[in-house]
Design a protein around this motif. Structure first.
Motif, short mmCIF file in Angstrom:
data_model
loop_
_atom_site.label_atom_id
_atom_site.label_comp_id
_atom_site.label_asym_id
_atom_site.label_seq_id
_atom_site.Cartn_x
_atom_site.Cartn_y
_atom_site.Cartn_z
N GLU A 211 -3.88 4.64 -6.53
CA GLU A 211 -5.14 5.25 -5.61
C GLU A 211 -5.23 6.61 -5.91
O GLU A 211 -4.53 7.56 -6.28
N ASP B 67 0.86 -1.05 -0.14
CA ASP B 67 0.05 0.04 0.04
C ASP B 67 0.79 1.25 0.01
O ASP B 67 2.10 1.19 0.46
N ASP B 68 0.35 2.35 -0.63
CA ASP B 68 0.83 3.64 -0.60
C ASP B 68 2.24 3.48 -1.11
O ASP B 68 3.43 4.26 -0.38
#
Ligand code: C2E
Ligand code: MG
Ligand code: MG
Ligand code: MG
Length: 279
Positions: A235, A180-181
């Motif tokens: 995202e 993630d990220d």
């Protein structure tokens, strides 16, 4: 801070909570017992195939509506839950809710749907974590493919050797692991070579800066992912030109307000019916 989240979220997160006016201790006091009082809810945000627009997966995002404080952002209460030792219990609740819900959706005509769950480092590090996941799949009669675990770079580089072994055990159960990220942590490329993640989620800061800084970073991450055979998600897509550019650059999936905000289960049924397709 509130501004940093994007203008539209102001309606959800009360402005005052993002300032120092609300002492953390006060939030913490309300956090204790919030789970037992049923104050948490999972919202789900679609991950959409950038080529076809079909919903491929959903990310579970935790929401806390405190009767005393109003809605509190997970960016505020997750760190507090970690600090005061509540995160394992809360994290287990999230995993179970998500597993039950994906089971319902899979049985209701979306047999390939997967739900992605954010996992705190403290959950992942716990020696019983994998056993817990395995037991949950067993109880809910779900294949591992029904769940994706979202981990951050910080979680994974704690102890590279232990992490590698854990990822392999999770993947052997059929789960997919998303980083993630991606790009915001200490992003050493060397650990990417050792850790076999299935999905890279390009942080929304790279999506946001496509206009001002150009596509160099997104392009580089996408190329790297392609070479590693890793699926990619961008995202925080809010604009059509961002979606178009990322699709052109070969990004597999997109997530963001352009497609849908995080929504409660009741609001997702129509959206799923309209666009979910078998993988
Ligand atoms: P994350 O995992 O990176 O989740 C994506 C965040 O981006 C979510 O914020 C989502 O609402 C937001 N987002 C999605 N699309 C857009 C967009 O187009 N524009 C903008 N500006 N934002 C967008 P949210 O729900 O406030 O969650 C924040 C963070 O809190 C998450 O970041 C995750 O790190 C953490 N979190 C949320 N739920 C859980 C949970 O159940 N467990 C744990 N450990 N952490 C959680
Ligand atoms: Mg996430
Ligand atoms: Mg993320
Ligand atoms: Mg993020």
């Amino acid at each position: 801070q509130a501004k940093h989240r994007g203008r539209n979220t102001h309606h959800y997160y009360s402005e005052t909570l993002r300032t120092d006016v609300q002492p953390q201790l006060k939030i913490e006091a309300h956090l204790l017992g919030a789970l037992e009082r049923g104050e948490f809810q999972l919202y789900y945000q679609p991950l959409v195939d950038l080529q076809t627009g079909a919903v491929r997966s959903l990310e579970a995002l935790l929401r806390w509506h405190s009767p005393a404080l109003g809605p509190v952002s997970p960016a505020d209460f997750i760190p507090l839950a970690e600090a005061c030792g509540l995160i394992r219990e809360l994290g287990s609740w999230v995993l179970r809710q998500a597993a039950v819900q994906v089971g319902v959706w899979r049985a209701a005509g979306y047999p390939n749907l997967s739900v992605a769950v954010n996992i705190s480092p403290l959950q992942f590090e716990h020696p019983e974590f994998i056993a817990e996941v395995a037991a949950l799949l067993d109880e809910e009669q779900l294949p591992g493919q029904a769940l994706t675990l979202e981990l951050t770079e910080g979680t994974l580089i704690q102890d590279l050797q232990a992490t590698t072994a854990k990822l392999e055990r999770l993947q052997a159960l059929g789960l997919r692991v998303a980083l993630d990220d991606f790009g915001t942590g200490y992003s050493s490329l060397s650990y990417l070579r050792r850790l076999r993640v299935d999905i890279l989620k390009i942080d929304r800061s790279f999506v946001r800066s496509l206009d001002s800084e150009g596509p160099a970073f997104a392009e580089m991450i996408l190329q790297l992912a392609r070479h590693l055979g890793v699926q990619t998600v961008a995202e925080g897509i809010e604009q059509e030109d961002q979606r178009d550019l990322l699709a052109r650059l070969g990004c597999d999936l997109g997530q963001g307000y352009l497609f849908a905000r995080p929504l409660p289960v009741s609001a997702l049924e129509d959206l799923l019916a309209a666009s979910a397709q078998p993988r």
